[in-house]
Design a protein around this motif. Structure first.
Motif, PDB file in Angstrom:
ATOM      1  N   ASP A   1       0.896  -1.119   0.186  1.00  0.00           N
ATOM      2  CA  ASP A   1      -0.128  -0.083  -0.001  1.00  0.00           C
ATOM      3  C   ASP A   1       0.944   1.201  -0.060  1.00  0.00           C
ATOM      4  O   ASP A   1       1.725   1.527  -1.065  1.00  0.00           O
ATOM      5  CB  ASP A   1      -0.975  -0.032   1.257  1.00  0.00           C
ATOM      6  N   GLU A   2       0.716   2.002   1.033  1.00  0.00           N
ATOM      7  CA  GLU A   2       1.717   3.186   1.129  1.00  0.00           C
ATOM      8  C   GLU A   2       2.584   3.116   2.263  1.00  0.00           C
ATOM      9  O   GLU A   2       3.124   4.017   3.085  1.00  0.00           O
ATOM     10  CB  GLU A   2       0.756   4.489   1.519  1.00  0.00           C
ATOM     11  N   VAL A   3       2.913   1.933   2.680  1.00  0.00           N
ATOM     12  CA  VAL A   3       3.871   1.515   3.779  1.00  0.00           C
ATOM     13  C   VAL A   3       5.530   1.342   2.988  1.00  0.00           C
ATOM     14  O   VAL A   3       5.409   0.616   2.168  1.00  0.00           O
ATOM     15  CB  VAL A   3       3.628   0.490   4.503  1.00  0.00           C
ATOM     16  N   PHE A   4       6.311   1.935   3.527  1.00  0.00           N
ATOM     17  CA  PHE A   4       7.771   1.946   3.037  1.00  0.00           C
ATOM     18  C   PHE A   4       8.623   1.508   4.272  1.00  0.00           C
ATOM     19  O   PHE A   4       8.400   2.055   5.274  1.00  0.00           O
ATOM     20  CB  PHE A   4       8.071   3.201   2.451  1.00  0.00           C
ATOM     21  N   ALA A   5       9.762   1.055   4.081  1.00  0.00           N
ATOM     22  CA  ALA A   5      10.701   0.607   5.284  1.00  0.00           C
ATOM     23  C   ALA A   5      11.928   1.604   4.508  1.00  0.00           C
ATOM     24  O   ALA A   5      12.598   1.338   3.580  1.00  0.00           O
ATOM     25  CB  ALA A   5      11.217  -0.644   4.899  1.00  0.00           C
TER      26      ALA A   5
ATOM     27  N   THR B   1      16.458   1.252  10.792  1.00  0.00           N
ATOM     28  CA  THR B   1      15.358   1.206   9.990  1.00  0.00           C
ATOM     29  C   THR B   1      14.057   1.917  10.618  1.00  0.00           C
ATOM     30  O   THR B   1      13.891   2.034  11.761  1.00  0.00           O
ATOM     31  CB  THR B   1      14.737  -0.175   9.478  1.00  0.00           C
ATOM     32  N   ILE B   2      13.176   2.374   9.755  1.00  0.00           N
ATOM     33  CA  ILE B   2      12.166   3.196  10.115  1.00  0.00           C
ATOM     34  C   ILE B   2      10.874   2.840   9.065  1.00  0.00           C
ATOM     35  O   ILE B   2      11.301   2.595   7.877  1.00  0.00           O
ATOM     36  CB  ILE B   2      12.155   4.496  10.221  1.00  0.00           C
ATOM     37  N   THR B   3       9.677   2.402   9.782  1.00  0.00           N
ATOM     38  CA  THR B   3       8.589   2.175   8.859  1.00  0.00           C
ATOM     39  C   THR B   3       7.936   3.603   8.642  1.00  0.00           C
ATOM     40  O   THR B   3       7.377   4.354   9.635  1.00  0.00           O
ATOM     41  CB  THR B   3       7.664   1.238   9.519  1.00  0.00           C
ATOM     42  N   PHE B   4       7.623   4.004   7.486  1.00  0.00           N
ATOM     43  CA  PHE B   4       7.045   5.222   6.840  1.00  0.00           C
ATOM     44  C   PHE B   4       5.602   4.678   6.377  1.00  0.00           C
ATOM     45  O   PHE B   4       5.384   3.656   5.721  1.00  0.00           O
ATOM     46  CB  PHE B   4       7.636   5.870   5.862  1.00  0.00           C
ATOM     47  N   ASP B   5       4.614   5.737   6.892  1.00  0.00           N
ATOM     48  CA  ASP B   5       3.436   5.422   6.183  1.00  0.00           C
ATOM     49  C   ASP B   5       2.708   6.452   5.564  1.00  0.00           C
ATOM     50  O   ASP B   5       2.320   7.685   6.291  1.00  0.00           O
ATOM     51  CB  ASP B   5       2.379   4.925   7.308  1.00  0.00           C
ATOM     52  N   GLY B   6       2.578   6.371   4.318  1.00  0.00           N
ATOM     53  CA  GLY B   6       2.173   7.747   3.742  1.00  0.00           C
ATOM     54  C   GLY B   6       0.528   7.743   3.424  1.00  0.00           C
ATOM     55  O   GLY B   6       0.010   8.647   3.227  1.00  0.00           O
TER      56      GLY B   6
ATOM     57  N   PRO C   1       5.168   6.887  11.306  1.00  0.00           N
ATOM     58  CA  PRO C   1       4.924   8.114  10.858  1.00  0.00           C
ATOM     59  C   PRO C   1       5.175   8.591   9.532  1.00  0.00           C
ATOM     60  O   PRO C   1       5.501   7.815   8.794  1.00  0.00           O
ATOM     61  CB  PRO C   1       6.098   8.751  11.400  1.00  0.00           C
ATOM     62  N   SER C   2       4.491   9.700   8.833  1.00  0.00           N
ATOM     63  CA  SER C   2       4.759  10.117   7.379  1.00  0.00           C
ATOM     64  C   SER C   2       6.016  10.674   7.297  1.00  0.00           C
ATOM     65  O   SER C   2       6.793  11.044   8.417  1.00  0.00           O
ATOM     66  CB  SER C   2       3.654  11.205   7.339  1.00  0.00           C
ATOM     67  N   PRO C   3       6.362  10.762   6.183  1.00  0.00           N
ATOM     68  CA  PRO C   3       7.857  11.287   5.999  1.00  0.00           C
ATOM     69  C   PRO C   3       8.072  12.625   6.668  1.00  0.00           C
ATOM     70  O   PRO C   3       9.026  13.237   7.226  1.00  0.00           O
ATOM     71  CB  PRO C   3       8.268  11.275   4.592  1.00  0.00           C
ATOM     72  N   MET C   4       6.991  13.613   6.657  1.00  0.00           N
ATOM     73  CA  MET C   4       6.884  14.851   7.088  1.00  0.00           C
ATOM     74  C   MET C   4       7.189  14.858   8.596  1.00  0.00           C
ATOM     75  O   MET C   4       7.697  15.770   9.402  1.00  0.00           O
ATOM     76  CB  MET C   4       5.818  15.906   6.266  1.00  0.00           C
ATOM     77  N   GLU C   5       6.282  13.951   9.135  1.00  0.00           N
ATOM     78  CA  GLU C   5       6.580  13.974  10.657  1.00  0.00           C
ATOM     79  C   GLU C   5       7.903  13.693  11.137  1.00  0.00           C
ATOM     80  O   GLU C   5       8.343  14.076  11.967  1.00  0.00           O
ATOM     81  CB  GLU C   5       5.542  12.721  11.045  1.00  0.00           C
ATOM     82  N   VAL C   6       8.466  12.700  10.347  1.00  0.00           N
ATOM     83  CA  VAL C   6       9.962  12.254  10.776  1.00  0.00           C
ATOM     84  C   VAL C   6      10.947  13.655  10.430  1.00  0.00           C
ATOM     85  O   VAL C   6      11.865  13.609  11.192  1.00  0.00           O
ATOM     86  CB  VAL C   6      10.106  11.254   9.848  1.00  0.00           C
ATOM     87  N   VAL C   7      10.508  14.376   9.575  1.00  0.00           N
ATOM     88  CA  VAL C   7      11.675  15.550   9.386  1.00  0.00           C
ATOM     89  C   VAL C   7      11.193  16.426  10.558  1.00  0.00           C
ATOM     90  O   VAL C   7      12.207  16.938  11.222  1.00  0.00           O
ATOM     91  CB  VAL C   7      10.782  16.199   7.923  1.00  0.00           C
ATOM     92  N   LEU C   8       9.929  16.495  11.115  1.00  0.00           N
ATOM     93  CA  LEU C   8       9.847  17.296  12.279  1.00  0.00           C
ATOM     94  C   LEU C   8      10.616  16.560  13.556  1.00  0.00           C
ATOM     95  O   LEU C   8      11.214  17.409  14.155  1.00  0.00           O
ATOM     96  CB  LEU C   8       8.395  17.551  12.743  1.00  0.00           C
ATOM     97  N   GLN C   9      10.575  15.509  13.691  1.00  0.00           N
ATOM     98  CA  GLN C   9      10.979  14.601  14.597  1.00  0.00           C
ATOM     99  C   GLN C   9      12.463  14.777  14.636  1.00  0.00           C
ATOM    100  O   GLN C   9      13.370  15.020  15.523  1.00  0.00           O
ATOM    101  CB  GLN C   9      10.898  13.317  14.527  1.00  0.00           C
TER     102      GLN C   9
END
Length: 138
Positions: free
Chosen positions: A10-14, A22-27, A35-43
């Motif tokens: 789906d919209e899940v990426f490693a 590793t971190i799992t991203f969910d679009g 988290p979304s990629p943009m949430e990780v940018v803020l983190q």
């Protein structure tokens, strides 16, 4: 520095770093898998500046007991939905002097935090420092 991303479903990426972390991203809008990629940018921004502030205060021999940093961000209404405004709030515990805290936050923002320096090209970044029951806005 090398990083990669592998589509899982789906919209899940490693995401994987060169060091193997590793971190799992969910679009997806629900972000149930991560988290979304943009949430990780803020983190990353919060973490980057935290590292700087703690390091600077320790070098100044300030008695820092705790630090929490959080970001509130506004994004552009249409794609690409870049950040346009970010407010960082620093909650500092311990007997850290206000001047030392303000100096450390300013040094992080303006000199040391590479994430902040990159984001400042697209977004206005401001900060608030909280000490116990007081708040100082800059």
């Amino acid at each position: 520095m090398i990083a990669s991303s592998v589509w899982k479903q789906d919209e899940v990426f490693a995401g994987r770093s060169e060091a193997g972390h590793t971190i799992t991203f969910d679009g997806d809008s629900a972000h149930t898998h991560g988290p979304s990629p943009m949430e990780v940018v803020l983190q990353a921004l919060c973490s980057c500046t935290s590292v700087d502030v703690v390091s600077i205060l320790k070098k100044k021999r300030e008695p820092i007991a705790s630090l929490t940093v959080w970001a509130t961000a506004e994004q552009a209404p249409a794609p690409p939905r870049v950040f346009t405004k970010i407010v960082l709030t620093y909650r500092i515990g311990g007997g850290v002097s206000k001047k030392a805290a303000e100096d450390a936050v300013n040094l992080s923002k303006n000199k040391y935090c590479s994430v902040s320096k990159m984001l400042a090209r697209a977004a206005e970044i401001n900060f608030v420092i909280e000490y116990a029951d007081e708040a100082v806005t800059t």
